[in-house]
Scaffold this active site. Structure first.
Site: not given
Ligand SMILES: *Cc1c(COP(=O)(O)O)cnc(C)c1O
Length: 367
Positions: A33, A129, A251, A299
């Site tokens: 992802k 969640r 800055y 930046m």
């Molecule tokens: C992102 C995610 C993972 C991977 O988690 P990591 O901590 O990066 O290994 C696994 N399961 C779900 C549901 C996730 O959203």
């Protein structure tokens, strides 16, 4: 050419995937992802093709991009479908959507699908969640099984604190998951990276390693896990300036030279994803030697202290994170986690290397 680059080592990615899979046993979705946590999802998927049992992404557009790039392995949609059209597409593309609330079950029941779906029912085992409450899981499963719309129904849950080996919360989540799914047929998937590394009791049919694929250890302490950083964020010194004691830098004049100071200007800034919140003293490596940032990150550039590195100057290579500078150390200094830093990298030139990277299609050039 501006020297700001992200070098992605696909051999390291493969090494880390193999390690995750071997530790966990069974099969493993490589979690790609957010553009593979900033590493390039298509390049990473191709590097793992023929090796990964499956991939996982957050939502369907990420999966579509992988299918269009020729990825044929199963792809788990961690957030499931957002509407009925996505369900039909998921079935057509052989994607495996999660179902984590009642509206998604209803959507599947009503959907007109070109093929049955492989669904993963998500249990809320304590993260609170998403996911079905343990007491509602069986009826969700019964509805799905009776819908005639599914080919497989698996069970998954996600841990809130798997990266805390001393917390009892994960053990409790495992207990809740097992109780909720007892007697129901189907594959199980519990473990993210933290659980793969720290919670052997969470090992089931499928692991879901994310951050560990990229070589960042989610557990506290400095490594020992055998992971290899997959990204080196690097640039070069493009100018050098001498500050007299008492002169401010950059800055806000946040840094004031406590002594005559040799400053290297580095082509890397917060527009490239390097965190603006990095304090003075954030580690970098200059020509392989330890050094640190001074002054506020701008930046397009940042500044490093070269006073104790007389051999360094214009053209010196600066590693912002990678094998010499653990991304975890940078993250700790700015009060975030490696995940956020890695997936924020942008604008820099990406290069993928590795023994099998030659199998990747070259990028399409406008003619
Ligand atoms: C992102 C995610 C993972 C991977 O988690 P990591 O901590 O990066 O290994 C696994 N399961 C779900 C549901 C996730 O959203």
């Amino acid at each position: 050419m501006r020297p700001a680059r992200a070098l992605i080592d696909l051999d390291a990615l493969r090494h880390n995937y193999r390690l995750a899979r071997r530790l966990h046993g069974g099969r493993a979705f490589a979690v790609l992802k957010a553009n593979a946590y900033g590493h390039g999802a298509i390049a990473c998927a191709r590097a793992l093709a023929g090796e990964a049992d499956g991939f996982a992404v957050a939502f369907i557009d990420e999966a579509r991009a992988l299918r269009e790039a020729g990825v044929t392995a199963p792809i788990l949609l961690l957030e499931g479908a957002f509407d009925a059209a996505e369900l039909a597409d998921a079935a057509r593309l052989g994607l495996w959507p999660a179902a984590h609330h009642a509206a998604q079950i209803e959507m599947i029941e009503k959907a007109i699908l070109p093929a049955p779906l492989h669904v993963w029912l998500k249990v809320n085992s304590g993260m609170n969640r998403c996911g079905f409450p343990p007491g509602a899981l069986r009826s969700a499963w019964e509805r799905l099984a009776a819908s005639g719309k599914t080919s497989h129904i698996g069970f998954m849950t996600h841990f809130a604190r798997a990266d805390e080996p001393d917390s009892s919360v994960t053990a409790e989540q495992i207990r809740v998951f097992d109780a909720a799914t007892r007697g129901l047929p189907g594959e199980r998937s519990l473990a993210n990276s933290g659980a793969i590394l720290a919670w052997p009791d969470a090992r089931r049919d499928w692991a879901r390693p994310g951050i560990m694929l990229y070589g960042a250890d989610p557990l506290p302490g400095d490594g020992g896990s055998g992971l290899i950083p997959a990204m080196m964020l690097t640039s070069r010194v493009f100018a050098v300036r001498e500050l007299a004691a008492g002169e401010p830098l950059g800055y806000g004049g946040r840094f004031v030279a406590p002594r005559p100071t040799r400053v290297g200007l580095v082509a890397m800034g917060y527009a490239d994803g390097y965190p603006r919140s990095a304090p003075d003293g954030t580690p970098v490596a200059v020509d392989g030697l330890p050094a640190s940032t001074i002054g506020r990150v701008s930046m397009d550039m940042l500044t490093v202290d070269l006073t104790d590195l007389p051999g360094a100057g214009i053209g010196s290579e600066v590693e912002l994170w990678g094998r010499r500078v653990p991304v975890n150390r940078v993250a700790q200094g700015v009060g975030t986690i490696s995940y956020e830093l890695l997936c924020n990298v942008k604008r820099v030139a990406f290069e993928w290397t590795g023994s099998e990277s030659g199998t990747m299609k070259p990028p399409v050039r406008p003619s």
